[in-house]
Design a protein around this motif. Structure first.
Motif, mmCIF file in Angstrom:
data_model
loop_
_atom_site.group_PDB
_atom_site.id
_atom_site.type_symbol
_atom_site.label_atom_id
_atom_site.label_comp_id
_atom_site.label_asym_id
_atom_site.label_seq_id
_atom_site.Cartn_x
_atom_site.Cartn_y
_atom_site.Cartn_z
ATOM 1 N N PRO A 1 5.451 -4.901 -4.181
ATOM 2 C CA PRO A 1 4.528 -4.769 -3.041
ATOM 3 C C PRO A 1 3.090 -4.384 -3.402
ATOM 4 C CG PRO A 1 6.567 -3.604 -2.585
ATOM 5 C CD PRO A 1 6.653 -4.084 -4.000
ATOM 6 N N LYS A 2 2.903 -3.452 -4.340
ATOM 7 C CA LYS A 2 1.539 -3.040 -4.700
ATOM 8 C C LYS A 2 0.771 -4.218 -5.286
ATOM 9 C CE LYS A 2 1.675 1.930 -5.297
ATOM 10 N NZ LYS A 2 2.749 2.739 -5.837
ATOM 11 N N GLU A 3 1.470 -5.019 -6.082
ATOM 12 C CA GLU A 3 0.875 -6.207 -6.698
ATOM 13 C C GLU A 3 0.524 -7.226 -5.605
ATOM 14 O OE1 GLU A 3 1.977 -9.109 -10.484
ATOM 15 O OE2 GLU A 3 3.597 -8.067 -9.441
ATOM 16 N N LEU A 4 1.434 -7.431 -4.666
ATOM 17 C CA LEU A 4 1.218 -8.373 -3.571
ATOM 18 C C LEU A 4 -0.014 -7.967 -2.753
ATOM 19 C CD1 LEU A 4 3.795 -10.105 -1.409
ATOM 20 C CD2 LEU A 4 2.012 -8.850 -0.264
ATOM 21 N N VAL A 5 -0.108 -6.690 -2.434
ATOM 22 C CA VAL A 5 -1.246 -6.156 -1.669
ATOM 23 C C VAL A 5 -2.546 -6.399 -2.442
ATOM 24 C CG1 VAL A 5 -2.308 -3.998 -0.853
ATOM 25 C CG2 VAL A 5 0.106 -4.482 -0.339
ATOM 26 N N ALA A 6 -2.503 -6.174 -3.758
ATOM 27 C CA ALA A 6 -3.694 -6.367 -4.592
ATOM 28 C C ALA A 6 -4.114 -7.837 -4.622
ATOM 29 C CB ALA A 6 -3.427 -5.860 -6.008
ATOM 30 N N TYR A 7 -3.155 -8.747 -4.841
ATOM 31 C CA TYR A 7 -3.489 -10.176 -4.888
ATOM 32 C C TYR A 7 -3.965 -10.693 -3.537
ATOM 33 C CZ TYR A 7 -2.127 -10.917 -9.701
ATOM 34 O OH TYR A 7 -2.083 -10.883 -11.068
ATOM 35 N N ALA A 8 -3.463 -10.094 -2.467
ATOM 36 C CA ALA A 8 -3.884 -10.507 -1.124
ATOM 37 C C ALA A 8 -5.264 -9.936 -0.781
ATOM 38 C CB ALA A 8 -2.856 -10.062 -0.086
ATOM 39 N N GLY A 9 -5.745 -8.979 -1.582
ATOM 40 C CA GLY A 9 -7.029 -8.332 -1.293
ATOM 41 C C GLY A 9 -6.939 -7.527 -0.008
ATOM 42 N N ALA A 10 -5.774 -6.931 0.212
ATOM 43 C CA ALA A 10 -5.507 -6.244 1.476
ATOM 44 C C ALA A 10 -5.904 -4.774 1.451
ATOM 45 C CB ALA A 10 -4.019 -6.348 1.812
ATOM 46 N N THR A 11 -6.238 -4.278 2.630
ATOM 47 C CA THR A 11 -6.475 -2.855 2.849
ATOM 48 C C THR A 11 -5.171 -2.283 3.368
ATOM 49 O OG1 THR A 11 -8.735 -3.377 3.516
ATOM 50 C CG2 THR A 11 -7.891 -1.197 4.131
#
Length: 170
Positions: A151-161
């Motif tokens: 999940p942390k990686e997914l959030v990072a690749y999505a450029g999410a807040t």
């Protein structure tokens, strides 16, 4: 495997999404994509096909905040609280985006929208609930394919807040 095929490639990913993974240096994820004969359009269908908890599915949902598309990443067991999204974005009005807006914005149809690799750059919010898991599963650009990611990686690749926009159940 050619880089420009118009059909889904061997991995089951949508070609646009497969290209996006390669551009992000995530080509190795193509081998981890799981394709299912039956659609996994809903979080419940995806969880049943994968054999995981509903909350381990990452839904990629497009909303319109004052008419501007915004992507919200939410765990499959939860609903997005539009008031919390509104507050988070300082928007007057937040509504679910219509199917044509979703396709126009992301390049994908509802039920197959991945968390990143979209046609246009949008603001991305990720609900903190996703971080409760070691791995989450997200759509790979079509309603029959999903991929696993930390999940942390997914959030990072999505450029999410990271935000708290989950509807609280009483």
């Amino acid at each position: 495997m050619s880089m420009n095929n118009t059909e889904d490639d061997n991995s089951g990913a949508n070609p646009r999404f497969a290209d996006a993974l390669r551009e992000l240096g995530l080509g190795d994820l193509l081998g981890r994509i799981r394709r299912f004969p039956d659609a996994t359009r809903t979080a419940a269908e995806a969880a049943a096909a994968i054999g995981c908890e509903l909350s381990e599915i990452c839904k990629s949902l497009i909303f319109a905040a004052d008419g501007v598309p915004v992507l919200v990443l939410m765990d499959g067991a939860s609903r997005v609280d539009l008031e919390l999204v509104q507050r988070e974005l300082g928007a007057e009005k937040v509504t679910r985006a219509k199917a044509d807006v979703v396709r126009e914005t992301t390049g994908y149809a509802i039920g197959g929208v991945p968390p990143f690799g979209h046609r246009t750059k949008t603001r991305v919010l990720a609900d903190r609930s996703l971080l409760a898991h070691d791995v989450v599963w997200a759509a790979a650009g079509n309603p029959h394919a999903v991929f696993p990611m930390e999940p942390k990686e997914l959030v990072a690749y999505a450029g999410a807040t990271l935000v708290d926009v989950r509807e609280q159940t009483t």
